[in-house]
Each structure stands twice: as C-alpha cells, then as structure tokens.
Design a protein around this motif. Sequence first.
Motif, PDB file in Angstrom:
ATOM      1  N   GLU A  57      65.320  21.526   7.909  1.00 35.20           N
ATOM      2  CA  GLU A  57      66.747  20.778   8.429  1.00 35.20           C
ATOM      3  C   GLU A  57      67.352  20.376   6.934  1.00 35.20           C
ATOM      4  O   GLU A  57      68.803  20.960   7.228  1.00 35.20           O
ATOM      5  CB  GLU A  57      66.596  19.893   9.017  1.00 35.20           C
ATOM      6  N   ILE A  58      67.360  20.445   5.829  1.00 35.90           N
ATOM      7  CA  ILE A  58      67.171  20.095   4.655  1.00 35.90           C
ATOM      8  C   ILE A  58      67.943  21.425   4.097  1.00 35.90           C
ATOM      9  O   ILE A  58      69.612  21.982   3.830  1.00 35.90           O
ATOM     10  CB  ILE A  58      66.549  19.368   3.819  1.00 35.90           C
ATOM     11  N   LEU A  59      66.997  22.176   3.698  1.00 37.84           N
ATOM     12  CA  LEU A  59      67.840  23.841   3.143  1.00 37.84           C
ATOM     13  C   LEU A  59      68.033  24.207   4.256  1.00 37.84           C
ATOM     14  O   LEU A  59      69.185  25.153   3.600  1.00 37.84           O
ATOM     15  CB  LEU A  59      65.757  24.500   3.412  1.00 37.84           C
ATOM     16  N   SER A  60      68.304  24.566   5.449  1.00 38.49           N
ATOM     17  CA  SER A  60      69.063  24.886   6.691  1.00 38.49           C
ATOM     18  C   SER A  60      70.425  24.359   6.650  1.00 38.49           C
ATOM     19  O   SER A  60      71.208  25.515   6.724  1.00 38.49           O
ATOM     20  CB  SER A  60      68.468  24.575   8.093  1.00 38.49           C
ATOM     21  N   PHE A  61      70.918  23.220   6.496  1.00 46.45           N
ATOM     22  CA  PHE A  61      72.068  22.888   6.172  1.00 46.45           C
ATOM     23  C   PHE A  61      72.353  22.807   5.074  1.00 46.45           C
ATOM     24  O   PHE A  61      73.262  23.171   4.954  1.00 46.45           O
ATOM     25  CB  PHE A  61      71.859  21.071   6.579  1.00 46.45           C
ATOM     26  N   HIS A  62      71.894  22.458   4.141  1.00 41.59           N
ATOM     27  CA  HIS A  62      72.015  23.242   2.306  1.00 41.59           C
ATOM     28  C   HIS A  62      72.764  25.005   2.464  1.00 41.59           C
ATOM     29  O   HIS A  62      73.362  25.172   1.617  1.00 41.59           O
ATOM     30  CB  HIS A  62      71.481  22.528   2.061  1.00 41.59           C
ATOM     31  N   TYR A  63      72.416  25.526   2.588  1.00 42.74           N
ATOM     32  CA  TYR A  63      71.801  26.956   2.746  1.00 42.74           C
ATOM     33  C   TYR A  63      73.533  27.552   3.647  1.00 42.74           C
ATOM     34  O   TYR A  63      74.392  27.793   2.669  1.00 42.74           O
ATOM     35  CB  TYR A  63      71.415  28.006   4.046  1.00 42.74           C
TER      36      TYR A  63
END
Length: 291
Positions: free
Chosen positions: A6-12
């Motif tokens: 979720e962190i990586l998806s939002f940061h993307y």
Amino acid sequence: MNNLHEILSFHYVYPLPLNKFQILMKSIESTRNIIETSPLVLAKILSISTNHARTILKNYQQVLDINLVDVYHSSSIKAITFNSEFYPESLHDLLDPPTVLYAKGDISLLTQPKKIAIIGSRKATNYSSLALEYIIPPLVEQNIVIVSGLAMGADSLAHRATIQYGGKTIAVLGHGFSHLYPPENKALACEIGENHLLLTEYPPYVGVQKWHFPMRNRIISGISNALVVTEASLKSGTLITTEHALEHGKDIFVVPGPILKEQSKGTNSLLREGAIPIWDGYQIIEELKLF
C-alpha cells in the motif's frame, strides 16, 4: 500497521515526502484506510483540490491491483521504505525526508558508517581532476563511500575516480529509473548500478525536472558525513548542497582555487565563510577524527 504494498502503491501515484505522508497517516491511522477515505477528506488533509484527491484515489485503486514489488524486482529496482533497515537514519533529520528510496545495485552501501559527498561545478576543469587524484585514494583506503550526483563535471569525475581507485560510490539521481540524465553518463550509470549504487526518491516513471536537482542535493548531503567541494562558481547549485550540510552541522571541505578563475569564486567564498581548506584526503580523515 502500514502495508508495504500500500505504501509503494500510494507513493507511485502521489510521491509525498515523509513529513506529509505521516500527517496523512496520523489522520487516517493506516494505509489500509486510504481506499476508504473520501476525496473531500483526502483533499483537506493534503491541502489539495477535491478533484485532485479524487484522481489520486482512482489511480491508487488501479495501482493496488499491480504487484509493484515484483515489477520493481524484475527491473532490478529495490524499494526502500522509511521503516526499512536499509533506510539511512540520518535522512530522518531532514525537514522533508523521502518516504521511499528506489535503488539499483548494492544497497548495503547505505549502511556503511563512513560516507563523504564530493561535489562541484558541472563545468569543472582539469583542476578538479588533479585535486581528486590527491583526495580520493586516501578516502578509499579507509573504506569511505563516495557520494555524488552523476551530473556532468565534478560529480562524474568523483564517481569515475572512486571506481578507478577501487572504492565504492553512490550516485543520487534527480529522476526515476526509466530515465537517465545526463545521457552522456549512460555507461557510468550502468557501471554504478551493477557494482555500486544508484539511488533516487522518485518512482521509475518520473522524468527530469529542473527543480528535482535541488531536492536531490538534500539527499546527497543527508546520507553523507561531510562534503568536499572541488570547484564552484558563485551561482553554482553546489552551494545549495553546502547550505543543506551546514544546516545539519556537517563539515564542508573545500579545495582552494586560483583567485582569477570563475570556478573558484564559489569555493573561495565558502572558505571565507569558514569552510575547511584541504588539498588531500588525509587532511579530511584527520579532521573527522578530531570530531
């Protein structure tokens, strides 16, 4: 508990710096609640328009269906989040630390205790090359990792000299890995990505923007114990990096330059303001031992 995916998806979708990401987490408690947050609430938390928030949430939903960890792995990209063991602790001292670092190469270099940044003018002359012949070998002997920004001029000279003398180097980029700037450094970037470390705070798709480079400079300073400046004019972007370093109490070492040369005006000005003059790497090592 924040989920890596979720962190990586939002940061993307919306690469917030850590201070703003933490404000978001404080408001919604966990990344698992992002998907249930209304555009109105997200807009208020992030101080953006409701339409922008709506777009972010829509794109986030789509990216969640992609396993970014696998996608990055297939491209030899390692994503290092702010709570990773490889995330440099010193970056937490910045006002706006990156939430995620993207890396290619040997991420263990980030855990090395001794790192020194070598920076200078993009129009560096042979004077910088000569200076680095005296500065870098003693640092390499002490297993000090050399950090720079892969730009033309002093940065490229520092990376190449470190490799030549058998040392390890980290290149901090101002864009994502799907791009390369400057293109003239493609072979150097490949060498560093395979045997050393390429590092950026930007997701792979993010292109080259002029304002990214001052942002990149705070990371160069943030992960380094001290800075060395070889040549710089009075209006050089190098001076932005030294300002970051001074704000965090780091030593600035400067190679004195000929008084009539444009590329020495910035460095000589730093000396007047209290930077430490050096002309070989042993001086840096002795100075750091004092502290």
